[in-house]
Structures are given as structure tokens and as C-alpha cells.
Design a protein around this motif. Sequence first.
Motif, PDB file in Angstrom:
ATOM      1  N   TRP A   3       0.443  -1.443  -0.028  1.00 46.05           N
ATOM      2  CA  TRP A   3      -0.023   0.127   0.265  1.00 46.05           C
ATOM      3  C   TRP A   3       0.531   1.450  -0.257  1.00 46.05           C
ATOM      4  O   TRP A   3       2.320   1.516   0.783  1.00 46.05           O
ATOM      5  CB  TRP A   3      -0.737   0.157   1.166  1.00 46.05           C
ATOM      6  CG  TRP A   3      -1.707  -1.097   1.437  1.00 46.05           C
ATOM      7  CD1 TRP A   3      -3.247  -0.946   0.760  1.00 46.05           C
ATOM      8  CD2 TRP A   3      -1.358  -2.485   2.471  1.00 46.05           C
ATOM      9  NE1 TRP A   3      -3.428  -2.211   1.145  1.00 46.05           N
ATOM     10  CE2 TRP A   3      -3.129  -2.953   2.370  1.00 46.05           C
ATOM     11  CE3 TRP A   3      -1.183  -2.812   2.923  1.00 46.05           C
ATOM     12  CZ2 TRP A   3      -3.282  -3.874   3.045  1.00 46.05           C
ATOM     13  CZ3 TRP A   3      -1.226  -3.516   3.869  1.00 46.05           C
ATOM     14  CH2 TRP A   3      -2.320  -4.488   3.789  1.00 46.05           C
ATOM     15  N   THR A   4       0.603   2.376  -0.594  1.00 42.59           N
ATOM     16  CA  THR A   4       1.373   3.554  -0.710  1.00 42.59           C
ATOM     17  C   THR A   4      -0.047   4.688  -0.067  1.00 42.59           C
ATOM     18  O   THR A   4      -0.664   5.163   0.178  1.00 42.59           O
ATOM     19  CB  THR A   4       1.566   3.727  -1.576  1.00 42.59           C
ATOM     20  OG1 THR A   4       2.345   2.893  -2.654  1.00 42.59           O
ATOM     21  CG2 THR A   4       2.635   5.006  -1.500  1.00 42.59           C
ATOM     22  N   CYS A   5       1.576   4.788   1.508  1.00 42.70           N
ATOM     23  CA  CYS A   5       0.559   6.412   2.567  1.00 42.70           C
ATOM     24  C   CYS A   5       1.395   7.795   2.065  1.00 42.70           C
ATOM     25  O   CYS A   5       2.422   7.367   1.934  1.00 42.70           O
ATOM     26  CB  CYS A   5       0.541   6.020   3.540  1.00 42.70           C
ATOM     27  SG  CYS A   5      -0.467   5.042   4.026  1.00 42.70           S
ATOM     28  N   TYR A   6       0.841   8.174   1.453  1.00 38.75           N
ATOM     29  CA  TYR A   6       1.817   9.861   1.442  1.00 38.75           C
ATOM     30  C   TYR A   6       2.464  10.755   2.555  1.00 38.75           C
ATOM     31  O   TYR A   6       2.229  10.791   2.773  1.00 38.75           O
ATOM     32  CB  TYR A   6       1.758  10.533   0.359  1.00 38.75           C
ATOM     33  CG  TYR A   6       1.044   9.920  -1.553  1.00 38.75           C
ATOM     34  CD1 TYR A   6       1.685   9.953  -2.544  1.00 38.75           C
ATOM     35  CD2 TYR A   6      -0.352   9.039  -1.752  1.00 38.75           C
ATOM     36  CE1 TYR A   6       2.175   9.162  -2.938  1.00 38.75           C
ATOM     37  CE2 TYR A   6       0.013   8.203  -2.395  1.00 38.75           C
ATOM     38  CZ  TYR A   6       0.331   8.333  -3.803  1.00 38.75           C
ATOM     39  OH  TYR A   6       0.593   7.553  -4.770  1.00 38.75           O
ATOM     40  N   TYR A  78      -2.925   7.903  20.506  1.00 36.85           N
ATOM     41  CA  TYR A  78      -1.783   9.135  19.724  1.00 36.85           C
ATOM     42  C   TYR A  78      -2.401   9.623  18.428  1.00 36.85           C
ATOM     43  O   TYR A  78      -2.511  10.957  18.193  1.00 36.85           O
ATOM     44  CB  TYR A  78      -0.504   8.832  19.572  1.00 36.85           C
ATOM     45  CG  TYR A  78       0.808   9.022  20.259  1.00 36.85           C
ATOM     46  CD1 TYR A  78       0.724  10.057  21.715  1.00 36.85           C
ATOM     47  CD2 TYR A  78       0.903   7.609  21.223  1.00 36.85           C
ATOM     48  CE1 TYR A  78       1.684   9.595  23.016  1.00 36.85           C
ATOM     49  CE2 TYR A  78       1.704   7.312  22.409  1.00 36.85           C
ATOM     50  CZ  TYR A  78       1.459   8.202  23.105  1.00 36.85           C
ATOM     51  OH  TYR A  78       2.504   8.143  24.660  1.00 36.85           O
ATOM     52  N   LEU A  79      -2.973   8.666  17.405  1.00 37.23           N
ATOM     53  CA  LEU A  79      -3.539   8.362  16.405  1.00 37.23           C
ATOM     54  C   LEU A  79      -4.535   9.434  16.414  1.00 37.23           C
ATOM     55  O   LEU A  79      -5.313  10.702  15.625  1.00 37.23           O
ATOM     56  CB  LEU A  79      -3.437   7.870  15.270  1.00 37.23           C
ATOM     57  CG  LEU A  79      -2.154   7.252  15.058  1.00 37.23           C
ATOM     58  CD1 LEU A  79      -2.783   5.496  14.300  1.00 37.23           C
ATOM     59  CD2 LEU A  79      -1.614   7.713  14.310  1.00 37.23           C
ATOM     60  N   ASP A  80      -5.696   9.143  17.725  1.00 33.34           N
ATOM     61  CA  ASP A  80      -7.010  10.060  18.003  1.00 33.34           C
ATOM     62  C   ASP A  80      -6.267  11.463  17.929  1.00 33.34           C
ATOM     63  O   ASP A  80      -7.642  12.219  18.082  1.00 33.34           O
ATOM     64  CB  ASP A  80      -7.223   8.839  18.999  1.00 33.34           C
ATOM     65  CG  ASP A  80      -8.158   7.538  18.095  1.00 33.34           C
ATOM     66  OD1 ASP A  80      -8.064   7.613  16.778  1.00 33.34           O
ATOM     67  OD2 ASP A  80      -8.280   7.632  18.884  1.00 33.34           O
ATOM     68  N   ASP A  87       2.290  15.813   8.524  1.00 38.61           N
ATOM     69  CA  ASP A  87       3.658  16.095   7.648  1.00 38.61           C
ATOM     70  C   ASP A  87       3.368  15.307   6.088  1.00 38.61           C
ATOM     71  O   ASP A  87       3.702  14.164   5.783  1.00 38.61           O
ATOM     72  CB  ASP A  87       4.427  15.332   8.583  1.00 38.61           C
ATOM     73  CG  ASP A  87       5.305  15.087   8.065  1.00 38.61           C
ATOM     74  OD1 ASP A  87       5.856  16.428   7.628  1.00 38.61           O
ATOM     75  OD2 ASP A  87       6.477  14.059   8.655  1.00 38.61           O
ATOM     76  N   GLY A  88       1.920  15.499   5.705  1.00 35.95           N
ATOM     77  CA  GLY A  88       1.621  14.551   4.287  1.00 35.95           C
ATOM     78  C   GLY A  88       1.129  13.532   4.058  1.00 35.95           C
ATOM     79  O   GLY A  88       0.805  13.228   3.470  1.00 35.95           O
ATOM     80  N   LEU A  89       1.018  12.849   5.273  1.00 34.06           N
ATOM     81  CA  LEU A  89       0.750  11.378   5.804  1.00 34.06           C
ATOM     82  C   LEU A  89      -1.099  11.456   6.023  1.00 34.06           C
ATOM     83  O   LEU A  89      -1.248  12.317   7.552  1.00 34.06           O
ATOM     84  CB  LEU A  89       2.145  11.158   6.608  1.00 34.06           C
ATOM     85  CG  LEU A  89       1.944   9.125   7.078  1.00 34.06           C
ATOM     86  CD1 LEU A  89       1.939   8.792   5.452  1.00 34.06           C
ATOM     87  CD2 LEU A  89       2.602   9.106   7.879  1.00 34.06           C
ATOM     88  N   ASP A  90      -1.255  10.779   5.368  1.00 36.27           N
ATOM     89  CA  ASP A  90      -2.785  10.537   5.310  1.00 36.27           C
ATOM     90  C   ASP A  90      -2.731   8.853   6.398  1.00 36.27           C
ATOM     91  O   ASP A  90      -2.824   8.187   6.214  1.00 36.27           O
ATOM     92  CB  ASP A  90      -3.521   9.392   4.586  1.00 36.27           C
ATOM     93  CG  ASP A  90      -4.887   9.516   4.444  1.00 36.27           C
ATOM     94  OD1 ASP A  90      -5.703   9.120   5.942  1.00 36.27           O
ATOM     95  OD2 ASP A  90      -5.864   9.163   3.690  1.00 36.27           O
ATOM     96  N   LEU A  91      -2.813   9.750   8.287  1.00 37.97           N
ATOM     97  CA  LEU A  91      -3.186   9.198   9.112  1.00 37.97           C
ATOM     98  C   LEU A  91      -4.004   7.804   9.540  1.00 37.97           C
ATOM     99  O   LEU A  91      -3.486   6.627  10.219  1.00 37.97           O
ATOM    100  CB  LEU A  91      -3.019   9.868  10.717  1.00 37.97           C
ATOM    101  CG  LEU A  91      -1.089  10.278  10.557  1.00 37.97           C
ATOM    102  CD1 LEU A  91      -1.501  11.526  11.556  1.00 37.97           C
ATOM    103  CD2 LEU A  91      -0.476  10.127  11.103  1.00 37.97           C
TER     104      LEU A  91
END
Length: 118
Positions: A3-6, A78-80, A87-91
Motif C-alpha cells: 500500500w502507499t501512504c504519501y 496518539y493517532l486519535d 506531515d503530508g501523511l494520511d494517518l
Amino acid sequence: MYWTCYAAAMREELRRGARLFNEGQWWEAHEAWEAEWLRASGTERQYIQALILLAASLHKRWAHGSLSHRNFYKAEKYLDALPAEYDGLDLGRLRAEVWAALQAAGQLPQIELAPSPA
């Protein structure tokens, strides 16, 4: 499966850990991010802590056979507390991909890194 997360905006100090994460070297990614985590504060510290815990959860699962997913659940806390994209990342996407990778061998969540600024 990949998968890819940017993470186009990811700072160079965190990119090394992301490259290791992408290679499935989760413990090494955890270690690479730790120095930055120690220097960080506030939201940045929570973000790096979440990355470390996600990497640790994958390492524990596939290197040690752990089915508890304790580190993943810690990372979720932490994510919540973070915005959906940091940081440009789809968490949210990263979270889902790591969870799927914890369920089935051979899956490598990816943090795609934009080319380093010249």
C-alpha cells in the motif's frame, strides 16, 4: 501486498525511518525515529510516537509472533489526538494499512516519500 501512504512533507530526519519502515525493517525504523522523538514536543512528539508504535506493533507481530497488538492500540491513542493528515501523511489510511498488515503475513504498508528537496 503493498500500500502507499504519501508523506510528501516529511522532514529528512524522519525519512530514514520511513525508508526502513517501507522495507519491512520495523525495529530499525523504530530506532531511527527514536532520536527525533526524544527531541520533539507537543503534536510532533505524538506523531513520532505513533509512528514508532506502529512500527513496533508490526515487529512484535512478525518477528515475535505476538497477537496482542498492544503497541497498535497504544498508537491509536496518539493517532486519535492528531489531525487526519500530518506531515503530508494520511494517518487514517496508514492506521488501516498497518492493521491489515497485522492480520496477514507478507503485507508491507508503505510511506511513499516525495523526492528530497534539492
